[in-house]
Scaffold this active site. Structure first.
Site, mmCIF file in Angstrom:
data_model
loop_
_atom_site.group_PDB
_atom_site.id
_atom_site.type_symbol
_atom_site.label_atom_id
_atom_site.label_comp_id
_atom_site.label_asym_id
_atom_site.label_seq_id
_atom_site.Cartn_x
_atom_site.Cartn_y
_atom_site.Cartn_z
ATOM 1 N N ASN A 123 -2.626 2.992 -5.128
ATOM 2 C CA ASN A 123 -2.322 1.917 -6.073
ATOM 3 C C ASN A 123 -2.619 0.600 -5.373
ATOM 4 O OD1 ASN A 123 -1.255 0.074 -7.840
ATOM 5 N ND2 ASN A 123 0.866 0.802 -7.685
ATOM 6 N N TRP A 124 -3.720 -0.022 -5.771
ATOM 7 C CA TRP A 124 -4.156 -1.248 -5.072
ATOM 8 C C TRP A 124 -3.376 -2.479 -5.526
ATOM 9 C CZ3 TRP A 124 -10.269 -0.584 -5.060
ATOM 10 C CH2 TRP A 124 -10.590 0.569 -4.316
ATOM 11 N N LYS A 125 -2.567 -2.327 -6.570
ATOM 12 C CA LYS A 125 -1.739 -3.433 -7.089
ATOM 13 C C LYS A 125 -2.608 -4.677 -7.322
ATOM 14 C CE LYS A 125 2.256 -1.315 -4.956
ATOM 15 N NZ LYS A 125 3.571 -1.451 -4.353
ATOM 16 N N HIS A 145 5.795 1.719 -13.179
ATOM 17 C CA HIS A 145 6.014 1.302 -11.787
ATOM 18 C C HIS A 145 7.194 0.329 -11.729
ATOM 19 C CE1 HIS A 145 5.370 -0.292 -7.806
ATOM 20 N NE2 HIS A 145 4.581 0.742 -7.567
ATOM 21 N N GLU A 163 7.608 -2.286 -10.180
ATOM 22 C CA GLU A 163 7.224 -3.700 -10.259
ATOM 23 C C GLU A 163 7.022 -4.112 -11.713
ATOM 24 O OE1 GLU A 163 3.994 -3.317 -7.471
ATOM 25 O OE2 GLU A 163 5.459 -2.934 -5.890
ATOM 26 N N GLU A 166 9.414 6.949 -6.673
ATOM 27 C CA GLU A 166 9.224 5.829 -5.750
ATOM 28 C C GLU A 166 10.528 5.049 -5.606
ATOM 29 O OE1 GLU A 166 4.777 4.628 -5.547
ATOM 30 O OE2 GLU A 166 5.688 3.524 -7.184
ATOM 31 N N GLY A 188 6.874 -0.953 0.094
ATOM 32 C CA GLY A 188 6.409 -2.140 0.804
ATOM 33 C C GLY A 188 7.339 -2.615 1.904
ATOM 34 N N SER A 199 6.051 3.407 1.245
ATOM 35 C CA SER A 199 5.727 3.321 2.671
ATOM 36 C C SER A 199 5.179 4.625 3.251
ATOM 37 C CB SER A 199 6.945 2.842 3.483
ATOM 38 O OG SER A 199 7.330 1.541 3.056
ATOM 39 N N GLY A 226 0.632 2.584 -1.653
ATOM 40 C CA GLY A 226 0.367 1.164 -1.869
ATOM 41 C C GLY A 226 -0.421 0.592 -0.703
ATOM 42 N N GLY A 227 0.265 -0.115 0.184
ATOM 43 C CA GLY A 227 -0.370 -0.841 1.290
ATOM 44 C C GLY A 227 -1.428 -0.053 2.045
HETATM 45 P P1 13P Z 1 3.768 1.047 -0.420
HETATM 46 O O1 13P Z 1 3.000 2.265 -0.016
HETATM 47 O O2 13P Z 1 3.079 -0.238 -0.038
HETATM 48 O O3 13P Z 1 5.198 1.096 0.009
HETATM 49 O O4 13P Z 1 3.784 1.013 -2.052
HETATM 50 C C1 13P Z 1 4.144 2.159 -2.729
HETATM 51 C C2 13P Z 1 3.871 1.935 -4.165
HETATM 52 O O5 13P Z 1 4.502 1.125 -4.813
HETATM 53 C C3 13P Z 1 2.787 2.711 -4.784
HETATM 54 O O6 13P Z 1 2.790 2.588 -6.173
#
Ligand code: 13P
Length: 250
Positions: free
Chosen positions: A10-12, A95, A97, A167, A173, A213, A234-235
């Site tokens: 997920n590149w957000k 998600h 967010e 999640e 993050g 993470s 994510g990251g």
């Molecule tokens: P991180 O891997 O950066 O913690 O993010 C997870 C995430 O929200 C994937 O959708």
């Protein structure tokens, strides 16, 4: 029961078109990912380019979000019908967010699920508890509520198009991963919860991903748990080497 193993990036809200092209070229150079299905979710502006570039490859391009209506006066939004028109076959929904910063309620997410299925788009449905929920031992209630309110109206056959992603918000993050035991405990709870509503047979078929993470140094342990069928990253998905190290952790 062999369930589908999936690692999705997920590149957000990261990477413009040029950075997306660079990252995609790096992904194309990584040929070894036979152990699982691989998906990436770039921003809306890069989806078509990503699809065209990855067309002949077995990396699926998925959407990060979708609106709950097919069309109309919703300035700035993107519908399932539009996503379908460029070849998108899967979208992320729910998600944390989106729930937190865009006030997406159980009802809105339910509508997003329905409109996606109507447009033959599969769903990676995300949910997760806050740290305070876990500290007050309310995390199982929170998760069962998030799942039942937005997904338990679905028919058994609809579930062929659902992938779940647990999640925990406190692990996103933050560099703080849930322990493999905490992840297994929750995934097993989720599978039982679905088995009670539908059937054990159906529950055993659902891929449940973990997100929060996940990094090259912890993916193997998390993926080794019985009820973990992959990860939503994510990251670490923004760095091709790290992402493929995770992809190859099965
Ligand atoms: P991180 O891997 O950066 O913690 O993010 C997870 C995430 O929200 C994937 O959708």
């Amino acid at each position: 029961m062999t369930r589908k193993k999936i690692v999705a990036g997920n590149w957000k809200m990261n990477n413009g078109l040029q950075e997306t092209e660079i990252l995609i070229n790096e992904l194309l150079a990584e040929t070894n990912h036979s152990g699982c299905e691989v998906m990436v979710a770039p921003s809306f502006v890069s989806l078509k380019t990503a699809i065209d570039s990855l067309n002949d490859n077995d990396i699926e391009v998925v959407s990060q979000n979708v609106h709950q209506s097919n069309d109309g006066a919703y300035t700035g939004e993107v519908s399932a019908k539009m996503l379908s028109s460029i070849g998108i076959k899967t979208t992320i929904i729910g998600h944390s967010e989106r729930r937190e910063y865009f006030s997406e309620t159980h009802e809105i997410l339910k509508n997003k699920v329905d409109i996606s299925l109507q447009n033959s788009i599969k769903i990676i449905f995300c949910f997760g508890e806050e740290l305070k929920d876990r500290k007050t031992n309310n995390h199982f209630n929170i998760i069962s509520n998030q799942i039942s309110e937005s997904l338990f109206h679905l028919s058994s056959s609809d579930w062929n198009n659902i992938i779940l992603a647990y999640e925990p918000i406190w692990a996103i993050g933050t560099g703080e991963t849930a322990s493999s035991d905490q992840v297994q405990e929750m995934h097993s709870f989720i599978r039982n919860f679905i088995a009670q509503k539908y059937s054990n047979e159906l529950a055993q078929k659902i891929s449940i991903l973990y997100g929060g993470s996940v990094k090259p140094n912890n993916a193997k342990e998390i993926f080794s748990m019985t009820d973990v069928d992959g990860g939503l990253i994510g990251g670490a998905s923004l760095k091709s080497k790290d992402f493929f190290s995770i992809v190859n952790s099965f």
